[in-house]
Design a protein around this motif. Structure first.
Motif, mmCIF file in Angstrom:
data_model
loop_
_atom_site.group_PDB
_atom_site.id
_atom_site.type_symbol
_atom_site.label_atom_id
_atom_site.label_comp_id
_atom_site.label_asym_id
_atom_site.label_seq_id
_atom_site.Cartn_x
_atom_site.Cartn_y
_atom_site.Cartn_z
ATOM 1 N N SER A 123 -3.275 3.421 -2.244
ATOM 2 C CA SER A 123 -3.253 3.186 -0.793
ATOM 3 C C SER A 123 -3.036 1.705 -0.492
ATOM 4 O O SER A 123 -2.324 1.361 0.466
ATOM 5 N N ILE A 127 0.043 0.187 1.729
ATOM 6 C CA ILE A 127 -0.228 -0.601 2.934
ATOM 7 C C ILE A 127 0.342 -2.003 2.825
ATOM 8 O O ILE A 127 0.915 -2.538 3.789
ATOM 9 N N ASN A 140 6.941 2.044 8.274
ATOM 10 C CA ASN A 140 5.847 2.615 9.065
ATOM 11 C C ASN A 140 5.336 3.916 8.457
ATOM 12 O O ASN A 140 4.123 4.188 8.474
ATOM 13 N N ARG A 143 3.310 2.953 5.200
ATOM 14 C CA ARG A 143 2.043 2.312 5.560
ATOM 15 C C ARG A 143 1.098 3.315 6.215
ATOM 16 O O ARG A 143 -0.117 3.292 5.963
ATOM 17 N N GLY A 144 1.641 4.186 7.026
ATOM 18 C CA GLY A 144 0.805 5.225 7.630
ATOM 19 C C GLY A 144 0.199 6.134 6.579
ATOM 20 O O GLY A 144 -0.976 6.515 6.663
ATOM 21 N N GLY A 146 -0.447 5.255 3.535
ATOM 22 C CA GLY A 146 -1.474 4.466 2.863
ATOM 23 C C GLY A 146 -2.772 4.423 3.642
ATOM 24 O O GLY A 146 -3.864 4.569 3.071
ATOM 25 N N VAL A 147 -2.671 4.244 4.953
ATOM 26 C CA VAL A 147 -3.869 4.224 5.799
ATOM 27 C C VAL A 147 -4.563 5.579 5.766
ATOM 28 O O VAL A 147 -5.801 5.660 5.679
ATOM 29 N N LEU A 148 -3.777 6.653 5.821
ATOM 30 C CA LEU A 148 -4.357 8.000 5.779
ATOM 31 C C LEU A 148 -5.056 8.253 4.450
ATOM 32 O O LEU A 148 -6.174 8.801 4.412
ATOM 33 N N LEU A 150 -6.317 5.966 2.379
ATOM 34 C CA LEU A 150 -7.516 5.129 2.292
ATOM 35 C C LEU A 150 -8.632 5.697 3.163
ATOM 36 O O LEU A 150 -9.806 5.684 2.763
ATOM 37 N N THR A 151 -8.287 6.210 4.325
ATOM 38 C CA THR A 151 -9.284 6.827 5.215
ATOM 39 C C THR A 151 -9.911 8.048 4.551
ATOM 40 O O THR A 151 -11.133 8.251 4.598
ATOM 41 N N SER A 154 -12.280 7.027 1.933
ATOM 42 C CA SER A 154 -13.491 6.489 2.547
ATOM 43 C C SER A 154 -14.442 7.608 2.948
ATOM 44 O O SER A 154 -15.664 7.511 2.758
#
Length: 392
Positions: A123, A127, A140, A143-144, A146-148, A150-151, A154
């Motif tokens: 991730s 990102i 985009n 990166r999106g 990657g954010v998903l 990582l979330t 988490s």
């Protein structure tokens, strides 16, 4: 000079060697029957190992890079304060996750630890990849993703640390987080003071005094305002970085005036003074990386100053940058080099592959760690050739 890209090769070479050693000592830490002087000294030991010098040197190099990097950025018309904040936050976030890796609960979490660590590292790649060679829509999208990812990691995280909340929590900032905080303070000071030398020196001295006061409580005038300024530490990390800024500002001013030869006696004298002060205060509080003692700060700063003079002589004076070509990616693609082992270790942990006993300890272990460091840098260089590099 003001209209062209400035890159000081001595800083790149110093950074490359430091990153190589950082990967090496990190890999060596749990290898038995290897020389103790290479490893970190114990938490309550009055001693200094090679590993204890590497992180201070890296923070010093961060400071060395700031004046040149900012001049390049200002010449291109880009906004420096925004860059400082976003870069610092990125380092803090990654450091936060790295710190939580240490207390991952492998028994009560859905994913095995190696899988979770691999997904988190992937991730980060998604990102923070350098997307200059791809379209905006592709950037985009990745990166999106990657954010998903990582979330999701988490949400799945669980801790085995009984002293903290079971979910993601703060225990310490991690190596990258500490670099982020140091960069934030020192870069903002440099930017808003417009690089005025006496202000850089004053800030450096203040950080040193904060560190001394934290341990010894000698300076009541600092105690009166220290509670209003949060440093994410005791001033040690910022002192290393600010020392690097001071040296670079001196370098730039003397180079502009054609008096660069004056840098040599100045830095050597400063190194001697700091080294002697470090050994003097060692008798009071000892030298310890784990406790960020003033002796550790002063002695390691002195070592970094002397080390940089060596690289300055070899690379900028004698033009021997080609000597460091075999580890060049560690100096120019440093962040990628640091992150790649966080992919290798989990993958290795998911396999049944084991090293021969000879490579697991002693001399064989040293050889294995050296080869591993070269391999990680080689992989970073290979990825760079196909335009895969991390950028924060």
């Amino acid at each position: 000079m003001n209209n062209q890209y400035i890159r000081v090769r001595s800083i790149d070479a110093f950074r490359a060697v430091t990153m190589f050693l950082m990967i090496f000592v990190n890999d060596l830490e749990d290898v038995p029957n290897t020389p103790l002087w290479i490893k970190h000294a114990g938490d309550n030991v009055d001693a200094l190992g090679l590993a204890d010098v590497i992180f201070p040197a890296f923070l010093f190099i961060v400071g060395l890079s700031i004046p040149f990097a900012f001049q390049n950025r200002e010449n291109s018309g880009r906004r420096v304060p925004l860059r400082i904040i976003t870069r610092s936050l990125a380092l803090m976030i990654i450091g936060f996750f790295h710190a939580n890796m240490e207390t991952y609960d492998d028994l009560n979490t859905l994913l095995p630890k190696p899988v979770w660590e691999s997904c988190v590292t992937i991730s980060f790649f998604l990102i923070f990849l350098d997307y200059r060679a791809v379209s905006v829509s592709t950037r985009n999208l990745l990166r999106g993703a990657g954010v998903l990812l990582l979330t999701t990691m988490s949400v799945l995280y669980r801790s085995n640390d009984p002293n903290h909340w079971v979910w993601l929590h703060f225990s310490w900032w991690g190596i990258l987080g500490l670099i982020g905080w140091s960069y934030l303070f020192c870069a903002l000071i440099y930017h808003y003071s417009k690089g005025v030398l006496w202000i850089q020196v004053a800030a450096w001295v203040i950080f040193l005094l904060v560190n001394i006061d934290f341990h010894f409580g000698w300076l009541e005038f600092i105690m009166s305002w220290k509670s209003y300024i949060w440093l994410a530490g005791n001033g040690a990390m910022q002192a290393f970085t600010m020392a690097g800024i001071v040296v670079s500002v001196m370098y730039m001013r003397l180079m502009k005036s054609g008096e660069l030869n004056l840098l040599w006696p100045g830095i050597i004298l400063l190194a001697l003074i700091l080294g002697n002060l470090g050994f003097i205060v060692r008798y009071i509080g000892g030298i310890s990386k784990a406790r960020d003692t003033p002796s550790w700060v002063l002695i390691c700063t002195s070592i970094s100053l002397v080390a940089y003079m060596v690289f300055l002589f070899l690379v900028d004076v004698k033009q021997k940058y080609n000597w460091f070509n075999f580890i060049k990616p560690a100096g120019t693609n440093t962040f990628t080099c640091y992150i790649i082992p966080f992919i290798f270790y989990p993958i290795y942990g998911m396999t049944d592959f084991g090293y021969p006993q000879y490579l697991s300890e002693g001399t064989g272990g040293l050889i294995k760690c050296l080869v591993f460091s070269f391999a990680m840098i080689w992989v970073a260089g290979l990825l760079d050739r196909i335009n895969i590099r991390l950028k924060i």
